[in-house]
Scaffold this active site. Structure first.
Site, PDB file in Angstrom:
ATOM      1  N   LYS A 227       0.845  -1.210   0.000  1.00  0.00           N
ATOM      2  CA  LYS A 227       0.000   0.000   0.000  1.00  0.00           C
ATOM      3  C   LYS A 227       0.875   1.253   0.000  1.00  0.00           C
ATOM      4  CE  LYS A 227      -3.239   3.028   1.189  1.00  0.00           C
ATOM      5  NZ  LYS A 227      -4.305   3.455   0.300  1.00  0.00           N
ATOM      6  N   CYS A 297      -3.924  10.403   1.124  1.00  0.00           N
ATOM      7  CA  CYS A 297      -3.122   9.209   0.826  1.00  0.00           C
ATOM      8  C   CYS A 297      -1.702   9.583   0.448  1.00  0.00           C
ATOM      9  CB  CYS A 297      -3.744   8.433  -0.343  1.00  0.00           C
ATOM     10  SG  CYS A 297      -5.403   7.921  -0.087  1.00  0.00           S
TER      11      CYS A 297
END
Ligand code: SAJ
Length: 481
Positions: A227, A297
């Site tokens: 991720k 993010c």
């Protein structure tokens, strides 16, 4: 029977027939769509949040997140009665065969991950955890967190043992704000489990809501790192685009033209069997320069990896430099404004400036880490009088920015000396240049931080133009031939 011992087809069947009860802890931008997708697939889903207002809203059929399709999905699962929201985590977990934890893991002021919510969630889940339950962590964490932080808390407060008594996986969310339902239904997901059973069970569960691939890696740590690496890849590549764009301004070449040309590069080979040319994967993928990197993010994820790298005494200079380069961009936008106004013989403190766009990227209503905030604050500190417009943010919604907001684009442009395109909203791409010409001050500048305009057209209309990585020279030749 425990879900951990069920075969994939049985899990799918059980989910469809409402025989599976799943709890989702944390009903935010990821948790709520996840909850509703599993409920729509037929599972009985209990959404859990500490925020009573959120729970009440949901139980009254109201969503509080502006995501396309979310409201309709909530109505649908309401009709089939497969979803309820609660603050009572103990009761929910005690009935569940799977528990997904999607709580925030924000950075603190020192840019270190704050796992308070994650720790509390794990402790509360553990207290009601039944043997045979699968626990799935979806919150973004530093590599090793599932093994070193989550697992010990779950075991300590449940008295159970991971893999022997309950399953444990890490499965990062991959959903862009503004497209979260689409992404959760179609994007490849990554799963890393503490053991095969945990991973296989999680893959079967995910397959009930996604038609995308589910990519299994060998451990929770590998999944946590995946991720972070994919988003750091993006941050570093955006930084490269930004750095080269600033050079292009001095080189008087147009970065967007060069991106198109470079990204058109192909390398490949002639396939002997078919005698056809086949190209390899994309050999060049220059990203797009912009006003800065916002959202929850891309500009945030690097710090989760840097924390772990520091612990391991491994330096990650490229990751750090990329963050610094991207953080410079809002300042660069302000420099372009100052330079454009100078061409108009105006100082910033005697100019009225329109800020077009507050959100961190086009067509979303998300202000998290938006570069607009720094651009606004810096221009205000230079004495500019500011007015702003963002089609995604209603007027009066952003007191923190202390900027007067226009309800309409035209009002915002009226008689301003400079308009700054900070966010690439679709609405801004449709602006009629001649209308903008009439609305703005006779002598006006455009600073395009998102490459949405044709510089040549603006210059021919009499605007002073600046753009990140842009050069009007590319466009002017046509008019002189
Ligand atoms: N940006 C640039 N240049 C680019 C791309 C983005 O300046 O070439 C800026 C954007 O303006 C924005 C920031 O970077 O301010 C982040 O943009 P983003 O497109 O990466 O948007 P996000 O934050 O919504 O990214 C999410 C990420 N998804 C998840 O973390 C689950 C990212 O991995 C995805 O690639 C992205 O969505 C997407 O495009 O789907």
């Amino acid at each position: 029977m425990s879900i951990l011992n069920m075969k994939e087809e049985n899990i799918k069947q059980a989910a469809k027939n409402g025989k599976l009860t799943i709890s989702v802890v944390g009903l935010g931008r990821v948790g709520l769509p996840t909850t509703l997708l599993f409920a729509a697939a037929g599972a009985r889903v209990i959404g859990i949040d500490i925020d009573k207002q959120k729970v009440a809203n949901l139980n009254n059929g109201k969503v509080y997140i502006n995501e396309p399709g979310l409201e309709a999905l909530l109505q649908k699962v309401f009709k089939n009665g497969t979803f309820t929201a609660t603050t009572d985590i103990a009761n929910a977990v005690s009935q569940s065969c799977a528990v997904m934890i999607c709580v925030p893991t924000p950075l603190n002021k020192a840019k270190k991950p704050d796992y308070t919510s994650l720790k509390n969630a794990c402790e509360n889940v553990a207290k009601s955890l039944k043997v045979g339950t699968l626990v799935m962590i979806e919150s973004t964490v530093s590599p090793g967190t599932t093994v070193n932080l989550v697992k010990p808390i779950l075991e300590q407060f449940s008295g159970l043992q991971a893999t022997r008594d309950f399953g444990l996986v890490f499965c990062p969310e991959r959903g862009a704000p503004g497209a979260i339902l689409h992404d959760l239904r179609n994007n490849t997901r990554v799963v890393g489990g503490m053991d095969d059973k945990s991973a296989e069970c999680a893959i079967a569960l995910l397959r009930t809501i996604t038609q995308g691939k589910v990519f299994r890696v060998s451990s929770t740590t590998a999944a946590e790192a995946t991720k972070l690496f994919e988003n750091i890849y993006r941050d570093v590549n955006i930084a490269l685009a930004n750095e080269l764009a600033i050079l292009c301004e001095k080189l008087k070449v147009d970065m967007l033209e060069i991106i198109d040309a470079a990204n058109a590069k192909t390398i490949g080979f002639v396939d002997k069997a078919t005698q056809k040319y086949r190209s390899f994967s994309v050999p060049c993928n220059l990203h797009t320069p912009g006003a800065g990197v916002g959202g929850d993010c891309i500009p945030v994820n690097p710090y989760y990896l840097l924390e772990k790298a520091d612990d391991l005494q491994v330096d990650l200079p490229l990751v750090k430099i990329a963050r610094k380069t991207n953080d410079v961009m809002p300042h660069h936008v302000v420099e372009l404004v100052v330079s454009a106004l100078k061409d108009l013989d105006r100082d910033v403190d005697e100019s009225k400036i329109a800020i077009l766009g507050f959100t961190y990227k086009g067509d979303v209503d998300d202000l998290r880490n938006t570069p607009a905030k720094l651009i606004i604050n810096k221009l205000k500190s230079l004495g500019a009088s500011l007015v702003g417009f963002d089609p995604m943010i209603g007027t009066g919604k952003i007191e923190e920015f202390q900027i007067s907001q226009s309800a309409k684009l035209d009002d915002c442009l009226k008689n301003v000396n400079c308009a700054v395109i900070v966010t690439d909203h679709s609405e801004f791409k449709k602006i009629e240049i001649d209308k903008m010409r009439k609305l703005m001050n006779d002598k006006a500048a455009i600073v395009d931080a998102r490459g949405i305009f044709d510089p040549g057209k603006l210059v021919r209309m009499g605007f002073v133009y600046r753009g990140i990585g842009r050069s009007e020279k590319r466009f002017m030749k046509k008019s002189s031939t």
